[in-house]
Design a protein around this motif. Structure first.
Motif, short mmCIF file in Angstrom:
data_model
loop_
_atom_site.label_atom_id
_atom_site.label_comp_id
_atom_site.label_asym_id
_atom_site.label_seq_id
_atom_site.Cartn_x
_atom_site.Cartn_y
_atom_site.Cartn_z
N LEU A 56 0.82 -1.21 0.00
CA LEU A 56 0.00 0.00 0.00
C LEU A 56 0.85 1.26 0.00
CD1 LEU A 56 -2.89 -0.97 2.46
CD2 LEU A 56 -2.89 -1.03 -0.04
N ASP A 95 -8.31 -3.74 -2.29
CA ASP A 95 -7.38 -4.59 -1.53
C ASP A 95 -8.20 -5.53 -0.66
OD1 ASP A 95 -4.31 -4.61 -0.62
OD2 ASP A 95 -5.55 -4.92 1.16
N LEU A 100 -3.27 -6.35 -3.25
CA LEU A 100 -3.79 -5.15 -3.87
C LEU A 100 -4.07 -5.47 -5.33
CD1 LEU A 100 -4.35 -2.06 -3.47
CD2 LEU A 100 -2.05 -1.68 -4.38
#
Length: 351
Positions: A56, A95, A100
């Motif tokens: 992320l 996600d 993701l």
């Protein structure tokens, strides 16, 4: 049975040639789609996944969206920009707590994958260009059989940390649309279609609705010079207060000073013509080229329509022609190229 093998399936052309364009009646299919009773085979889209504990923060730092604390199951979108702030690869993002998912348009996954691979360095991430996932699109809040995760389109909502160049969400033609893309294993696509209790719609229906919803499509609408501002794409894909990322200075400069050089429009085409304009057709005002067609389709209610970009200063009420077809342009992006965040230009006193 796979969508392409269903009775009446007719394959598309161009970038949509791998999936059905329609099953016999695009208008009827669009009505079913709008009623939440049809799904569309979008399995020609591309998917890049990123795993690892740094996924992320890593993608956050390189793209336009704030996903540093993206919660599992929350949908958003982002854009990978060029250093000059031009659109390179937009992606739908979700996600699941471990992976993701970056859904990109036809043929764009390879470019995104190559860029991410080149930026890995010593971070704890793994990037994969997937070929084992199918996609089914629809409109509504229902669940798709066998889908393991579903991305729900934020368009046309405006993030609290962004701005709109067009209509406010409540006035936007796509308000409340609930468009989604469900992800499932390719091995289970046939079973999912058989378990689905509704019908199937083709890409002609999906694209017609996208166009009248003023939703830009990554592989068709932006060209190599496109800025997100020109397509009102900041509203859902750009966070204006997230710090530095590639192309960020150009984004901020255009927001602050206003006036991107072009603006997206919805073209209402003369319905007496039996044909649609060719993709990439020049938009003419008299003999002068003022823009280009980027997408076109035939909507169940509005008839022949198209998306395109015009030079920003083209008059709102200009009489236009596209591939010999008379057209009128409806505003998508404010012609003065300004938002609530743009600075007031000082008035020049002339002596």
């Amino acid at each position: 049975m796979l969508p392409v093998d269903l009775p009446g399936a007719v394959l598309g052309d161009g970038i949509d040639s791998p999936v059905p364009a329609h099953y016999g009646s695009p208008a009827r299919e669009q009505r079913a789609l709008m009623a939440g009773q049809a799904l569309v085979d979008l399995s020609h889209l591309s998917l890049v996944t990123v795993t690892g504990p740094d996924r992320l923060s890593w993608v956050h730092n390189m793209t336009t969206q704030h996903i540093l604390n993206l919660q599992p199951g929350v949908s958003t979108e982002l854009i990978l920009l060029t250093p000059e702030g031009r659109i390179q690869v937009p992606a739908a993002v979700i996600d699941d707590g471990e992976t993701l998912y970056l859904i990109t348009d036809v043929g764009m996954g390879e470019e995104l994958y190559a860029f991410l691979q080149s930026m890995r360095f010593m971070l704890r991430v793994e990037v994969t260009l997937r070929d084992d996932v199918a996609f089914l699109g629809g409109i509504g809040t229902f669940d798709v059989p066998r889908a393991f995760i579903t991305w729900r389109d934020p368009w046309p909502n405006v993030s609290p940390e962004s701005v709109a160049y067009g209509e406010a969400p409540e006035s936007h033609p796509a308000y409340g649309r609930e468009r989604f893309i469900a992800l499932l294993s390719k091995d289970e696509l046939s079973d999912a279609v058989e378990e689905w209790e509704g019908s199937m719609a083709g890409m002609l229906a999906w694209e017609a609705q996208r166009i009248v919803d003023l939703r830009p499509r990554p592989a068709l609408d932006p060209d190599e010079k496109a800025l997100p501002h020109e397509w009102d794409w900041l509203r859902s894909a750009v966070h204006l207060n997230k710090g530095c990322y590639r192309g960020q200075e150009a984004i901020a400069r255009t927001v602050n000073l206003g006036r991107p050089p072009r603006r997206a429009v919805l073209l209402q085409l003369d319905g007496s013509e039996e044909r649609l304009p060719a993709m990439g057709s020049d938009i003419l005002m008299g003999e002068k080229v003022v823009g280009k067609v980027t997408s076109r389709g035939r909507d169940m209610d509005e008839g022949p329509v198209a998306l395109g970009v015009l030079k920003r200063n083209t008059p709102i009420d200009a009489q236009l022609t596209v591939d010999g077809i008379p057209a009128l342009a409806e505003v998508i992006v404010n012609p003065d190229g300004r938002t609530d965040l743009s600075y007031e230009r000082p008035k020049v006193r002339r002596v």
